[in-house]
Design an enzyme around this catalytic site. Sequence first.
Site, PDB file in Angstrom:
ATOM      1  CG  ASP A 301      -1.921   1.047   1.294  1.00  9.91           C
ATOM      2  OD1 ASP A 301      -2.142   1.668   0.245  1.00  9.91           O
ATOM      3  OD2 ASP A 301      -2.503   1.290   2.369  1.00  9.91           O
ATOM      4  CB  CYS A 354      -5.237   6.662  -1.268  1.00 10.15           C
ATOM      5  SG  CYS A 354      -3.937   7.438  -0.317  1.00 10.15           S
TER       6      CYS A 354
END
Length: 404
Positions: A301, A354
């Site tokens: 991530d 993100c």
Amino acid sequence: MRLHRNLCFAVIDGLTLIFNEGHYADKVIQHLLKRDKRWGSRDRAFVAETTYDIVRWKRLYAEIAEVKAPYDRDNIWRIFAVWATLRGIKLPDWKYFESTPTRKIKGRFDELSKIRKFRESVPDWMDDLGVKELGESLWTKEIAMQNQQADVILRVNTLKTTKKDLQTKLQSEEIETEFLPNHPSALKLKERANVFKTEAFKNGWFEVQDASSQLVADFLDVKPGMKVVDVCAGAGGKTLHLASLMENKGQIIAMDIYESKLKKLKVRARRNGVHNVELKVIESTKPIKKLHGKADRLLIDAPCSGIGVLRRNPDSKWKLQPEFIENIKDTQTQVLQQYSKMVKPGGKMVYATCSILPSENKQQVDSFLTSEEGKEFTFVKDKNIFAHKSGFDGFYMALLEKKK
């Protein structure tokens, strides 16, 4: 709505710290909410939401108020007066509002709203970058959605309860929720509420996690009994989701360069009843090398610009700098090169951010696949999530498989 002096002062104090001293909005607001024990939930909501709102629209409001950074206190009152006027709130006869040109404010708003960088209140460089990477039409829709307040989404902890039981439990505490199609573990709050005070939260029945973020763990295709590594685990939202998908069986190694974040994960794991997670601080390359060729699944991530989650962190519009994005892309490249070595032949990895910028997403993956390390992997699938289409955070995820 009537403006109360002590609440307005709290907002002005908060904005001074955020705009002039570079403090993070969420931390400032947490601090402000402890300021007066007599405040009720509506008072606290006013302070939090007004502060966030003005941070979100800073460029537009400052332009209308004709003030330039660094802002003195009078400047911030002028920005506040613009916010109140555009909301149709009657300004009290306080000295701060003596010369507020109400009609001019509305006229300036109409005029500036025709120009995207003012209408959506973003720095020039960010607007230019968005257009360059996504094209005029896509960027216009996406940045508009990034200025809408995000919903509160919960992820049910299936190690302890079911979605239906969680919904019923929250209902008994006067919190109404609804199911989300295509998000098997998600509940959306119908109205904002402080869910951290609920019995259900204290018992570890759920975590707050955006719907898009919940798709990442599913994407990794984990099974009970696997050895899974989450290398940028942070405070562990996705780690805990992986643990519940694995039914607490097998092993998850949660790694991060920040020990403080892993400490938060430890507390959350205990509350969630998760006991198959081992925490490791990355202080050198040693813990990575030890795991070379050992992981069935790897989650990266990756650190990113966060342009997909501006609605949650509106102050990052003003903190981000173009050079940060250039630097973070180098970091992403290194992370992919170094950490991918942990995947064993036949294993899979997910690279996620993100961000909504192709240069941080698909282009990173493509470039990795042509590198020496990446040649051992095949591309399986990827997913671009845009806030204006999904209603949730902007995200990217790519699934790669290591050749046997």
